[in-house]
Design an enzyme around this catalytic site. Sequence first.
Site, mmCIF file in Angstrom:
data_model
loop_
_atom_site.group_PDB
_atom_site.id
_atom_site.type_symbol
_atom_site.label_atom_id
_atom_site.label_comp_id
_atom_site.label_asym_id
_atom_site.label_seq_id
_atom_site.Cartn_x
_atom_site.Cartn_y
_atom_site.Cartn_z
ATOM 1 N N TYR A 2 36.807 40.833 47.730
ATOM 2 C CA TYR A 2 37.981 40.995 48.591
ATOM 3 C C TYR A 2 38.112 39.823 49.573
ATOM 4 O O TYR A 2 39.220 39.361 49.848
ATOM 5 C CB TYR A 2 37.909 42.332 49.343
ATOM 6 C CG TYR A 2 38.007 43.529 48.419
ATOM 7 C CD1 TYR A 2 39.045 43.637 47.496
ATOM 8 C CD2 TYR A 2 37.064 44.558 48.456
ATOM 9 C CE1 TYR A 2 39.142 44.727 46.637
ATOM 10 C CE2 TYR A 2 37.154 45.649 47.609
ATOM 11 C CZ TYR A 2 38.190 45.733 46.706
ATOM 12 O OH TYR A 2 38.290 46.805 45.856
ATOM 13 N N GLN B 164 33.292 46.028 32.515
ATOM 14 C CA GLN B 164 32.894 45.143 33.612
ATOM 15 C C GLN B 164 32.303 43.845 33.047
ATOM 16 O O GLN B 164 31.845 43.812 31.904
ATOM 17 C CB GLN B 164 31.889 45.851 34.525
ATOM 18 C CG GLN B 164 32.558 46.987 35.309
ATOM 19 C CD GLN B 164 31.611 47.715 36.248
ATOM 20 O OE1 GLN B 164 30.427 47.400 36.322
ATOM 21 N NE2 GLN B 164 32.126 48.711 36.952
ATOM 22 N N PHE C 231 39.898 51.026 43.879
ATOM 23 C CA PHE C 231 40.046 50.051 42.811
ATOM 24 C C PHE C 231 38.737 49.983 42.029
ATOM 25 O O PHE C 231 37.682 49.708 42.603
ATOM 26 C CB PHE C 231 40.403 48.707 43.442
ATOM 27 C CG PHE C 231 40.435 47.538 42.496
ATOM 28 C CD1 PHE C 231 40.921 47.666 41.209
ATOM 29 C CD2 PHE C 231 40.004 46.286 42.933
ATOM 30 C CE1 PHE C 231 40.962 46.579 40.352
ATOM 31 C CE2 PHE C 231 40.043 45.198 42.086
ATOM 32 C CZ PHE C 231 40.516 45.341 40.791
ATOM 33 N N GLY D 53 35.757 39.716 34.108
ATOM 34 C CA GLY D 53 36.670 39.107 35.071
ATOM 35 C C GLY D 53 37.906 39.933 35.396
ATOM 36 O O GLY D 53 38.840 39.439 36.023
ATOM 37 N N LYS E 132 38.876 40.412 39.297
ATOM 38 C CA LYS E 132 39.512 39.219 39.889
ATOM 39 C C LYS E 132 40.940 39.031 39.419
ATOM 40 O O LYS E 132 41.766 38.477 40.133
ATOM 41 C CB LYS E 132 38.713 37.971 39.487
ATOM 42 C CG LYS E 132 37.685 37.585 40.508
ATOM 43 C CD LYS E 132 37.158 36.190 40.261
ATOM 44 C CE LYS E 132 36.036 35.950 41.269
ATOM 45 N NZ LYS E 132 34.922 35.248 40.726
#
Lengths: 152, 152
Positions: free
Chosen positions: A124, A84, A77, A87, A90
């Site tokens: 994560y 970048q 991922f 957000g 997320k």
Amino acid sequence: MSLHIREVTADNWRLVAGLSVSEQQTQFIESNAYSLAESKFENNGVSVGLYDGEILVGYAMYGWPSEVNQSAWLDRFMIDYRYQGNGYAKQFLPLLLEYIQQQYACQKIYLSLHPDNEPAQRLYESFGFYLNGEVDDSGPVFGVVMELRVNK
Amino acid sequence: MSLHIREVTADNWRLVAGLSVSEQQTQFIESNAYSLAESKFENNGVSVGLYDGEILVGYAMYGWPSEVNQSAWLDRFMIDYRYQGNGYAKQFLPLLLEYIQQQYACQKIYLSLHPDNEPAQRLYESFGFYLNGEVDDSGPVFGVVMELRVNK
């Protein structure tokens, strides 16, 4: 933003291969070209592009389902370095987890990450993943394994 | 030496992706991972490993056959930097040309190379290739096209 996930095909693979993480992050993850090749040669991972409207902003691979274990993997991922800080990671992570659950009857989702990649680990963890003590040494980038229990 | 050509499969793709040209040459050619992905996603190129006995020393891609034009392409021919200087390029090139002619009824074989890659150009010229005035701008590395007339 209109975020969505689209499978990588002959139409968009070159754009996907052209994405990269920032220079400091390259030690943490394989190139997208490597991952694209892997998903095709190993034939048990699927490559997807992450889109904001028509703009390709990231990439992920998922697959390696185990029926016995009722598990699947989220892998590689990444958000391109040019996108970048907005957000996206997320916002795409829950979409990806939902997407994987649509494809497989899984109770667990695994991922692996470079042991020094603390920002990714924190991301994560904020979604419920935890280090399960296993390691992933199958690719050129060594990883520690995180696991998420999925409650359907 | 026992030189032979072997198709890239799930068994050897990781080793092939791990080969690279010398640092000065990386501007001239796509990474093998990129080429492996290309051969799978475009579905009209075939990836092969170049072996000396059981040692993988290089890589090439071929394909894009045209029945109308009776032509095919040799592409991305490389010897890994650890095995350069042993005469492998000169020895594999005729094997590859023969191999391509076994697959396709071709009268012409094309290749493209970076316009500044003079050593490669001289190598190809020594086997009868000539610059045909065309350019290849389909990939991330811009190339000039060389052509070989094959007399069967």
